[in-house]
Design a protein around this motif. Structure first.
Motif, mmCIF file in Angstrom:
data_model
loop_
_atom_site.group_PDB
_atom_site.id
_atom_site.type_symbol
_atom_site.label_atom_id
_atom_site.label_comp_id
_atom_site.label_asym_id
_atom_site.label_seq_id
_atom_site.Cartn_x
_atom_site.Cartn_y
_atom_site.Cartn_z
ATOM 1 N N PHE A 252 -34.864 -1.754 -14.247
ATOM 2 C CA PHE A 252 -34.642 -2.968 -14.367
ATOM 3 C C PHE A 252 -34.283 -3.438 -13.507
ATOM 4 O O PHE A 252 -33.824 -2.963 -12.105
ATOM 5 N N ARG A 253 -34.563 -4.145 -12.757
ATOM 6 C CA ARG A 253 -34.004 -5.167 -11.539
ATOM 7 C C ARG A 253 -33.185 -6.630 -11.751
ATOM 8 O O ARG A 253 -33.736 -6.877 -12.107
ATOM 9 N N GLY A 254 -32.364 -6.800 -11.478
ATOM 10 C CA GLY A 254 -31.500 -8.221 -11.606
ATOM 11 C C GLY A 254 -29.852 -8.158 -11.092
ATOM 12 O O GLY A 254 -28.930 -7.552 -10.917
ATOM 13 N N THR A 255 -29.792 -10.024 -11.868
ATOM 14 C CA THR A 255 -28.778 -9.669 -11.099
ATOM 15 C C THR A 255 -27.631 -8.733 -12.331
ATOM 16 O O THR A 255 -27.777 -8.854 -13.801
ATOM 17 N N ILE A 256 -25.713 -8.243 -11.793
ATOM 18 C CA ILE A 256 -25.364 -7.647 -13.033
ATOM 19 C C ILE A 256 -24.669 -8.414 -13.081
ATOM 20 O O ILE A 256 -23.797 -8.574 -13.818
ATOM 21 N N TYR A 257 -23.443 -8.861 -11.873
ATOM 22 C CA TYR A 257 -22.142 -9.693 -11.909
ATOM 23 C C TYR A 257 -22.601 -10.998 -11.001
ATOM 24 O O TYR A 257 -23.198 -11.083 -9.650
ATOM 25 N N ASP A 258 -22.724 -11.585 -11.964
ATOM 26 C CA ASP A 258 -22.494 -13.212 -11.023
ATOM 27 C C ASP A 258 -21.227 -13.598 -10.243
ATOM 28 O O ASP A 258 -20.182 -14.199 -10.710
#
Length: 423
Positions: A252-258
């Motif tokens: 997984f690669r991506g935003t964890i906390y906006d």
């Protein structure tokens, strides 16, 4: 046989752990102290059909014919609306031609050259109003859609004054492409989208959108759920050999906390991404990070499972990317409605995990047998499945464009019940 069935052993010379399987095993898993993970899978599975024999399915399980007589007879009239609603905004902001919402632009270009287009509105089954609702971008390249209702109002006013067809049906035989997170609710945050509701002018129209969630105020019955836009050429550039080992177990690669809109992570993604991060960021079987490396597509092709947790909305482009790159999508989004569910066998090629069970993800994936994994990989390898999720440059039969036409064709019977004096 479970993917992780066996016993952990220790190498005396290196101190590294490895998983010993049964003599006929299909997996050897090496876990070293440096958290380096390699998964080598050799499947010996009999009785599976070769990928070329697979077909997209219809709701009744029969083979899908994307060139049905009703589709061939269908006619779509494209309204001639001011370029300020589409071409001008795309020229001003070319970034919107390649981001995940660019399907609104690609569908417009496809319909302009399609054989279903008619220049005579009197013979039209459908009316299409081209407008690019996602071309007003922030510095970060994200759509600023707060002003979209005004754009929609301008477009509908124009077509209702210039032609009689909107007024005769209240838009029942019209369709719009609204590919943002919450479609015609026009907001990227769920609570605000629900409060705003579907824009009243579009409530009788058919909406083509990427957002799909059952029993949600931002989604109606007459909606067509399509895939987000993934640039086909970009995927092609990063292709690896099909023989490339899938050495990453879960990726997984991506935003964890906006951090801008929900810094504590309890509201964004309903806290699922934060829970995923806390549970598995140091797990040796999981490769999870927030960066987006230049090798992103290559990494997905080296991965067995690609994690697809919900964000603000249930869907994300990585679901499509995973399918295209042969990585089994692990969809963590309750009540999601996926693209073209009536023809794509999502239940047979993806893994679905309840949001409440995200903490058990390692056990859930490890419990899958080699046979189950191979079955999913065979379906993912089918070119028809990949084509169905791409807005192909060559406009090939069976791609996302043509499945949209098929969906519109099947919906005509419902539309004609609500349109006085159809052709």
């Amino acid at each position: 046989m479970s993917l992780l069935r066996g016993c952990f052993c220790t190498s005396k010379s290196h101190g590294d752990k490895f998983l010993a399987t049964s003599p006929s095993g299909c997996l050897r898993l090496c876990l070293c102290r440096r958290l380096f993970l390699t998964v080598s899978i050799i499947f010996v599975v009999k009785g599976l059909r070769p990928s070329q024999d697979l077909h997209l399915r219809q709701g009744d399980g029969s083979v899908h014919d994307s060139r049905s007589p009703s589709e061939k007879a269908m006619k779509i009239y494209i309204y001639d609306v001011p370029a300020a609603l589409h071409e001008d905004v795309a020229e001003k902001e070319p970034r919107c031609t390649t981001h995940m919402f660019a399907s609104e632009i690609e569908i417009h270009k496809f319909l302009l050259a399609s054989i279903v287009r008619t220049l005579d509105p009197q013979e039209a089954d459908w009316f299409y109003t081209p407008m690019y609702t996602n071309c007003d971008l922030s510095e970060q390249g994200l759509p600023l859609i707060t002003g979209v209702p005004q754009l929609v109002r301008s477009a509908v006013t124009h077509i209702s004054v210039s032609w009689p067809y909107w007024n005769r049906s209240g838009g029942a035989d019209h369709f719009f492409v609204v590919p943002h997170d919450f479609g015609a609710c026009f907001h990227f945050q769920e609570k605000a989208a629900i409060w705003r509701g579907i824009y009243p002018l579009l409530r009788r129209a058919t909406l083509i959108q990427t957002f799909g969630q059952s029993n949600h105020p931002c989604m109606g019955n007459n909606y067509i759920i399509i895939p987000p836009y993934v640039p086909p050429t970009m995927v092609a550039v990063h292709r690896l050999s099909p023989a490339t080992p899938r050495s990453i177990f879960a990726y997984f690669r991506g935003t964890i906390y906006d951090v801008r809109n929900d810094p504590k992570g309890g509201y964004y993604a309903r806290g699922i991404r934060a829970a995923l991060w806390e549970a598995f960021r140091e797990h040796p079987m999981f490769d999870i990070a927030t960066d987006h490396p230049t090798t992103y597509y290559e990494d997905m092709q080296r991965s067995l499972f690609c994690l697809c947790p919900r964000g603000w909305a249930p869907w994300s482009p990585r679901i499509v990317e995973a399918v295209i790159l042969g990585c089994i999508p692990v969809i963590i989004a309750d009540d999601i409605v996926l693209p073209f569910e009536d023809v794509i066998p999502w239940d047979k090629m993806a893994v679905f995990v309840n949001e409440s069970n995200v903490g058990d993800l390692d056990a859930i994936l490890a419990s899958m047998s080699a046979f189950e994994v191979k079955q999913k990989q065979v379906i993912l390898a089918d070119p028809a499945i990949k084509n169905a999720l791409l807005f192909s440059k060559d406009r090939i039969q069976g791609d996302a464009f043509h499945l949209i036409l098929s969906s519109l064709s099947r919906q005509l019977r419902h539309v004609r019940l609500h349109v006085p004096n159809p052709r």
